[in-house]
Design an enzyme around this catalytic site. Structure first.
Site, PDB file in Angstrom:
ATOM      1  N   GLY A  93       0.813  -1.216   0.000  1.00  0.00           N
ATOM      2  CA  GLY A  93       0.000   0.000   0.000  1.00  0.00           C
ATOM      3  C   GLY A  93       0.842   1.259   0.000  1.00  0.00           C
ATOM      4  N   GLY A 118       0.438   3.920  -1.518  1.00  0.00           N
ATOM      5  CA  GLY A 118      -0.393   5.124  -1.443  1.00  0.00           C
ATOM      6  C   GLY A 118      -0.688   5.529  -0.020  1.00  0.00           C
ATOM      7  N   ASP A 119      -0.511   4.611   0.927  1.00  0.00           N
ATOM      8  CA  ASP A 119      -0.603   4.895   2.362  1.00  0.00           C
ATOM      9  C   ASP A 119       0.770   5.042   3.003  1.00  0.00           C
ATOM     10  OD1 ASP A 119      -3.449   4.838   2.909  1.00  0.00           O
ATOM     11  OD2 ASP A 119      -3.394   2.688   2.554  1.00  0.00           O
ATOM     12  N   ILE A 120       1.661   4.126   2.676  1.00  0.00           N
ATOM     13  CA  ILE A 120       2.924   4.028   3.410  1.00  0.00           C
ATOM     14  C   ILE A 120       3.877   5.174   3.074  1.00  0.00           C
ATOM     15  CG2 ILE A 120       5.003   2.614   3.706  1.00  0.00           C
ATOM     16  CD1 ILE A 120       3.184   0.148   3.505  1.00  0.00           C
TER      17      ILE A 120
END
Length: 408
Positions: free
Chosen positions: A178, A180-182
């Protein structure tokens, strides 16, 4: 080892973590891994991720699963109902003793609760208030999409990384982890430390804003200069690099390996190891530019060699001589001595289940103040009594708050 060294470089830093899902919790986890005291303030029902799993088959409690354990280790938990005035009052009392607050609600949510940065700044001028949102906060740049919800695949898609990932026939693909989060989480943690450093000098905190989409674009920086310098709109790249050759994935007898032998020196060495030294002097392959223009010939020659060998055989023949790695799965990672030596698979207890379960370790290593995974993820509101004692709430009042649905 001193107490500070045992706890980490951020020992003494207090963080209120009002985050859910992945991006925010990962950011505060990074701070906790290096010694910050992280207090996770959850809604009464808990962070949604508690219910996601995956769970051990013998887990009788199911208070949280592997997902929550992985990104919420090294934290304490208190459940507060911030829709209630007393819940907000408790949070404000906690802010008075806090260096950093991190939240990842949609823009305006905390403002409507009466807990905006401006309100909390009046209570604690040195507070660093960090927000991770899909499209940022109007305080730093009012995106037309500011109210859009966003998760990892949305950030990957709009930030540009999905547009250059996938098969070379043009079909885009989501990056597995992820990012786009990390990636926004890592940038948030970096921003927090920069702002805390400034606050220590001046006594003034500030509002810190990370857009998930912006962070992914920063990760994908190559597409910007390719478009600006060359007028290109990069497409999915498949298993190769757009302007370095060989630099990518190659099949072998039992899977795949990667090579980064784009320089003349490494290409020449690879040719020697493949017992085809004449390739290094072939005019079509002699220079980096020539290899880029004849990439199919380069990868074809390499494949003739690798397809006759297993990953293990190639590791023994190429490992340490040229930039090389087998493409690992998690079973390969668990068996490789590198990750054991670097303490990158850490086992933790899991309430309700037998045995210990593994999570990823801490990649930033320090000699004087080593970070580490010191405690499992918390049960929901496990530390309420301990946390509230610090703001003068005794056992009798805590019972009353719980009875009235203010504290979990």
């Amino acid at each position: 080892m001193t107490t500070v060294a045992a706890m980490g470089a951020l020992s003494g830093l207090r963080v209120l973590d009002l985050t859910l899902m992945m991006a925010g919790p990962y950011a505060s986890m990074l701070l906790g891994d290096h010694g910050a005291e992280v207090i996770k303030v959850e809604p009464l029902e808990g962070d949604y991720v508690r219910s996601v799993g995956p769970y051990r088959p013998d887990d009788q409690l199911r208070n949280f699963g592997g997902y929550f354990q992985s990104v919420n280790r090294n934290k304490k938990s208190i459940a507060l109902n911030l829709k209630e005035p007393e819940g907000r009052e408790i949070l404000i009392e906690l802010v008075k003793q806090t260096d950093v607050l991190v939240e990842n609600y949609r823009a305006g949510v905390m403002d409507r609760l009466g807990l905006s940065y401006e309100t909390l700044r009046d209570v604690r001028p040195q507070l660093v208030y960090a927000a991770v949102r899909g499209f940022g906060d109007p305080r730093t740049g009012n995106s037309p999409y500011v109210n859009w919800p966003a998760y990892d695949p949305i950030a990957q898609a709009m930030g540009g990384i999905m547009g250059i990932t996938g098969s070379s026939d043009g079909e885009p693909a989501k990056v597995g982890p992820g990012v786009g989060d990390i990636v926004p989480a890592i940038m948030c943690a970096f921003g927090v430390l920069a702002a805390v450093y400034r606050a220590k000098q001046t006594g003034r905190g500030q509002f810190l804003d990370v857009s998930m989409v912006d962070a992914v674009l920063a990760l994908s920086e190559r597409i910007i200069y390719q478009h600006s310098y060359e007028g290109k709109v990069p497409k999915p790249e498949g298993q190769r690099h757009p302007f370095l050759t060989p630099f990518g994935i190659v099949r072998c007898k039992d899977g795949h390996i990667t090579l980064a032998c784009h320089t003349d020196a490494f290409w020449s060495r690879l040719c020697e190891l493949m017992e085809r030294p004449a390739l290094a002097s072939d005019p079509r392959l002699k220079t980096e530019v020539a290899r880029r223009e004849n990439a199919d010939l380069v990868y074809g020659a390499i494949s003739e060699y690798t397809m006759k060998r297993t990953k293990r055989e190639l590791l023994e023949e190429l490992g340490g001589h040229v930039p090389f790695s087998p493409v690992y799965n998690v079973a390969d990672i668990a068996a490789d001595p590198h990750f054991a030596a670097r303490e990158m698979l850490v086992e933790l207890e899991h309430p309700g289940a037998l045995g210990r379960m593994a999570v990823a370790g801490v990649p930033v290593k320090m000699t004087e103040t080593p970070g580490g995974v010191r405690r499992r993820a918390p049960m929901l509101s496990e530390h309420a009594a301990e946390i509230l004692t610090g703001v003068g709430i005794d056992e009798q009042r805590l019972k009353s708050l719980r009875d009235r649905g203010v504290v979990g």
